[in-house]
Structures are given as C-alpha cells and as structure tokens.
Design an enzyme around this catalytic site. Structure first.
Site, PDB file in Angstrom:
ATOM      1  N   SER A   1       0.862  -1.186   0.000  1.00 27.24           N
ATOM      2  CA  SER A   1       0.000   0.000   0.000  1.00 27.24           C
ATOM      3  C   SER A   1       0.894   1.230   0.000  1.00 27.24           C
ATOM      4  O   SER A   1       2.098   1.131   0.288  1.00 27.24           O
ATOM      5  CB  SER A   1      -0.899   0.001   1.238  1.00 27.24           C
ATOM      6  OG  SER A   1      -0.100   0.205   2.401  1.00 27.24           O
TER       7      SER A   1
ATOM      8  N   ASP B   1      -0.726  -1.594  -4.167  1.00 26.87           N
ATOM      9  CA  ASP B   1      -2.118  -1.845  -3.764  1.00 26.87           C
ATOM     10  C   ASP B   1      -2.846  -0.503  -3.596  1.00 26.87           C
ATOM     11  O   ASP B   1      -2.353   0.377  -2.876  1.00 26.87           O
ATOM     12  CB  ASP B   1      -2.069  -2.609  -2.430  1.00 26.87           C
ATOM     13  CG  ASP B   1      -3.406  -3.146  -1.983  1.00 26.87           C
ATOM     14  OD1 ASP B   1      -4.273  -3.390  -2.841  1.00 26.87           O
ATOM     15  OD2 ASP B   1      -3.578  -3.331  -0.756  1.00 26.87           O
TER      16      ASP B   1
ATOM     17  N   ASP C   1      -6.401   2.770  -8.207  1.00 27.98           N
ATOM     18  CA  ASP C   1      -7.715   2.841  -7.563  1.00 27.98           C
ATOM     19  C   ASP C   1      -8.360   4.178  -7.917  1.00 27.98           C
ATOM     20  O   ASP C   1      -8.178   5.175  -7.238  1.00 27.98           O
ATOM     21  CB  ASP C   1      -7.556   2.689  -6.045  1.00 27.98           C
ATOM     22  CG  ASP C   1      -8.898   2.693  -5.340  1.00 27.98           C
ATOM     23  OD1 ASP C   1      -9.918   2.978  -6.002  1.00 27.98           O
ATOM     24  OD2 ASP C   1      -8.936   2.406  -4.136  1.00 27.98           O
TER      25      ASP C   1
ATOM     26  N   GLU D   1     -10.076  -0.550 -10.432  1.00 32.03           N
ATOM     27  CA  GLU D   1     -11.162  -0.805  -9.481  1.00 32.03           C
ATOM     28  C   GLU D   1     -12.419  -0.033  -9.839  1.00 32.03           C
ATOM     29  O   GLU D   1     -12.382   1.123 -10.215  1.00 32.03           O
ATOM     30  CB  GLU D   1     -10.708  -0.406  -8.069  1.00 32.03           C
ATOM     31  CG  GLU D   1     -11.834  -0.510  -7.040  1.00 32.03           C
ATOM     32  CD  GLU D   1     -11.378  -0.313  -5.597  1.00 32.03           C
ATOM     33  OE1 GLU D   1     -10.208  -0.579  -5.296  1.00 32.03           O
ATOM     34  OE2 GLU D   1     -12.223   0.102  -4.788  1.00 32.03           O
TER      35      GLU D   1
ATOM     36  N   GLY E   1     -10.285  -5.190   6.385  1.00 29.66           N
ATOM     37  CA  GLY E   1     -10.247  -5.327   7.850  1.00 29.66           C
ATOM     38  C   GLY E   1     -11.236  -6.380   8.323  1.00 29.66           C
ATOM     39  O   GLY E   1     -11.747  -7.168   7.527  1.00 29.66           O
TER      40      GLY E   1
ATOM     41  N   HIS F   1     -10.943  -8.084  -2.894  1.00 33.83           N
ATOM     42  CA  HIS F   1     -10.215  -7.412  -1.809  1.00 33.83           C
ATOM     43  C   HIS F   1     -10.844  -7.810  -0.478  1.00 33.83           C
ATOM     44  O   HIS F   1     -11.917  -8.403  -0.442  1.00 33.83           O
ATOM     45  CB  HIS F   1     -10.298  -5.889  -1.997  1.00 33.83           C
ATOM     46  CG  HIS F   1      -9.353  -5.373  -3.029  1.00 33.83           C
ATOM     47  ND1 HIS F   1      -8.287  -4.576  -2.709  1.00 33.83           N
ATOM     48  CD2 HIS F   1      -9.308  -5.573  -4.370  1.00 33.83           C
ATOM     49  CE1 HIS F   1      -7.620  -4.292  -3.833  1.00 33.83           C
ATOM     50  NE2 HIS F   1      -8.218  -4.878  -4.847  1.00 33.83           N
ATOM     51  N   GLY F   2     -10.168  -7.450   0.608  1.00 31.85           N
ATOM     52  CA  GLY F   2     -10.756  -7.714   1.927  1.00 31.85           C
ATOM     53  C   GLY F   2     -10.862  -9.193   2.232  1.00 31.85           C
ATOM     54  O   GLY F   2     -11.844  -9.657   2.820  1.00 31.85           O
TER      55      GLY F   2
ATOM     56  N   THR G   1      -4.982  -7.908   6.704  1.00 29.69           N
ATOM     57  CA  THR G   1      -5.242  -7.866   8.151  1.00 29.69           C
ATOM     58  C   THR G   1      -4.980  -9.214   8.836  1.00 29.69           C
ATOM     59  O   THR G   1      -4.459  -9.260   9.950  1.00 29.69           O
ATOM     60  CB  THR G   1      -6.696  -7.419   8.395  1.00 29.69           C
ATOM     61  OG1 THR G   1      -6.907  -6.191   7.698  1.00 29.69           O
ATOM     62  CG2 THR G   1      -6.989  -7.217   9.867  1.00 29.69           C
TER      63      THR G   1
HETATM   64  P1  13P Z   1      -7.818  -7.300   4.408  1.00 32.81           P
HETATM   65  O1  13P Z   1      -6.927  -6.429   5.215  1.00 32.81           O
HETATM   66  O2  13P Z   1      -9.243  -7.223   4.851  1.00 32.81           O
HETATM   67  O3  13P Z   1      -7.332  -8.703   4.330  1.00 32.81           O
HETATM   68  O4  13P Z   1      -7.826  -6.714   2.917  1.00 32.81           O
HETATM   69  C1  13P Z   1      -6.647  -6.689   2.189  1.00 32.81           C
HETATM   70  C2  13P Z   1      -6.832  -5.966   0.898  1.00 32.81           C
HETATM   71  O5  13P Z   1      -7.852  -6.024   0.250  1.00 32.81           O
HETATM   72  C3  13P Z   1      -5.712  -5.163   0.390  1.00 32.81           C
HETATM   73  O6  13P Z   1      -6.052  -4.456  -0.751  1.00 32.81           O
END
Ligand code: 13P
Length: 287
Positions: free
Chosen positions: A49, A84, A105, A135, A178, A207-208, A232
């Site tokens: 990131s 990212d 993004d 995105e 997160g 993502h996520g 996360t």
């Molecule tokens: P998490 O932190 O929820 O795993 O998401 C990571 C992410 O999507 C990075 O772009």
C-alpha cells in the site's frame, strides 16, 4: 526475477483457482511470504500500500529488498510486486522504481475520469510489460485512513473499465477491508455473477480477504475471482504470536531479547496463515 501478474492470473482464472496477494510491511513479512510460496510451489503477489511504501522507506528500497531476496533465497516461483490501491501519481512512481504490477484505484473518481486515467495507465504499463489492476465500486472498511462502506459495483461500469485493456479488475461486491462486522451481509454473488457475465475472461479480484468464510471464497473463485487480497489476517496472526512471546516472558530469558528471536514466532504465524490461504485458494503446486 519479478514477473507481471497478468499471466499467473489468466492461468488461475482458466484453472479455477486464485492467487493470493499478501501485503508486506517489512523484511520479516516479505521473507515469510516468499518462503511460504516457494515451499508450496505457489505463485504469489506481494502487495504494497502507499502507507506501507512510505513506512519501508520508499518504493526503490522495496524493489531492492524483494529482488535481493528472490536471488539470495533462490525463489523460483512466479512473484509479482504490486502497488495496492495506488493513486495515479504513485502508479507512476512504482513503474519507475521497478514494480512489476500496479493497481490504480480510481474508484473515487466519476466514471469518466476513472476511464481517462485508466486508459493512460493501460498504454504506459503495456509498453513496459507491467500488469495493471483497476477498481470499480469502492471497497469498504479502512485502508490507509480512507474509510468506505461495502459497495456493490455497477456491472456495466465494470465492463467499461475492463474493455480498456486492463489485466485484472477489482469490483466491490459487499467486501470490506479489515475485520468484518457482526452484521455483515456477506458477498453479493448476484453482483459477481453479473460482472463475470459481462467481463468474460477478465480475472476478477476480491479485496478484503480477511475473515471471509471458506465457502464464500470457494464460491467467489467459481464465479471468476482469480486474485484474493489478504492483509489484516497476517497482521492479527503476527501480533498474537508476538504478544504470546512477550507475555510468556520469553524476552527476559537468556538472549530472548534478540530481535531475531522476538520476531521469530510472528514470522512463523505469518507463514502458517499464508499457507492456509494458499490451500484454500487452490494455488499450491500451480507455480
Ligand atoms: P484485508 O486487510 O481485509 O485482508 O484486505 C486486504 C486488501 O484487500 C488489500 O487491498
């Protein structure tokens, strides 16, 4: 040598599995992820990131570290180094620094501006053999201080961006960065299905990845997701293992205060988390 993520994700989409993007924060993180990928013969994407880039003293430092590790650790599986959630400006910084993949993004711009900026990046990345992720539809949760709520992307906008010549597409389908809240409604497979129908062979990005139940991950892969981002979960595993070491007083025994010893349980915890995800995503032995 770093590779673009284009080919590995096309193969993943065709083979109905996903490649993990694991975000890195420092040397230990990077080493743990590369070792796990090599041990499991899996392709891997290292995510950076903008905030982590700044923390690690800039993109050139990261490129030097990752290239050095690939050579010194004899890493032979495909590794992509990927920005990212990059801004337009940071995509160019990473391209210049030697990243092999970037994500633009532009989801917070109006669609016309997202299209215009994406188009320019498509041309510049293609000229250098760098893969490009775009995105549509903001992904909820907090990342680098930016908070959004779990939106669903408009499938027609996804098609518009996909047709610009990007290599893979992140689309909001109710996912959040997160930890997921108790009342999370889950992924919208209806949206994902509609997006895949319009975008065809385009590898889709989820993502996520932290905290999404295994059955939802598998269903998302069956509907065209070929890249899953996890950040996360490695952080939680690292901090829990480090806490245990300190709480057990291990840093007070002998040379237990040596940073290489203090950080070792956290590194093992990251390795275990990454391996578990690679198993779930189906990328083991796909290098
Ligand atoms: P998490 O932190 O929820 O795993 O998401 C990571 C992410 O999507 C990075 O772009």
């Amino acid at each position: 040598m770093l590779v673009s993520a284009k080919e590995m994700l096309q193969k993943a989409k065709a083979g109905h599995y996903a490649v993990g993007q694991f975000n890195i924060n420092n040397l230990e993180w990077t080493k743990a992820i590369l070792q796990t990928a090599q041990e499991n013969n899996s392709p891997v994407i290292l995510g950076v990131s903008e905030g982590a880039g700044k923390y690690m003293c800039g993109y050139k430092t990261i490129v030097g570290m990752v290239n050095g590790m690939i050579e010194e650790m004899n890493i032979t599986v495909p590794v992509a180094l990927h920005l990212d959630h990059g801004s337009f400006e940071h995509c160019y910084k990473c391209i210049d620094a030697g990243f092999s993949s970037v994500m633009f993004d532009g989801s917070h711009y109006a669609i016309d501006e997202n299209v215009e900026k994406t188009k320019k990046l498509v041309a510049d990345c293609a000229a250098k053999g760098i893969s490009l992720e775009a995105e549509v539809g903001a992904i909820g949760g907090e990342e680098d201080g930016v908070i959004g709520k779990g939106e669903c992307a408009d499938p027609n906008e996804c098609k518009m961006i996909a047709d610009l010549g990007i290599d893979f597409l992140a689309a909001g389908i109710g996912n959040i960065h997160g930890k997921y809240p108790e009342n999370w409604e889950g992924l919208s497979f209806e949206t994902l299905d509609a997006i895949q129908q319009l975008t065809g062979d385009m590898p889709l990005v989820l993502h996520g990845g932290t905290g999404i139940p295994a059955d939802m991950i598998k269903k998302a892969i069956s509907l065209g997701v070929a890249k899953i981002n996890v950040n996360t979960e490695c952080q939680l595993a690292f901090s829990a293992a480090t806490r245990k070491y300190i709480e057990e007083g291990k840093d007070l025994q002998g040379k237990g205060f040596d940073p290489r010893k203090v950080l070792a349980p956290g590194v093992e915890a990251i390795k275990a988390t990454v391996k578990e995800k690679m198993e779930l995503f189906g990328s083991i032995n796909k290098a």
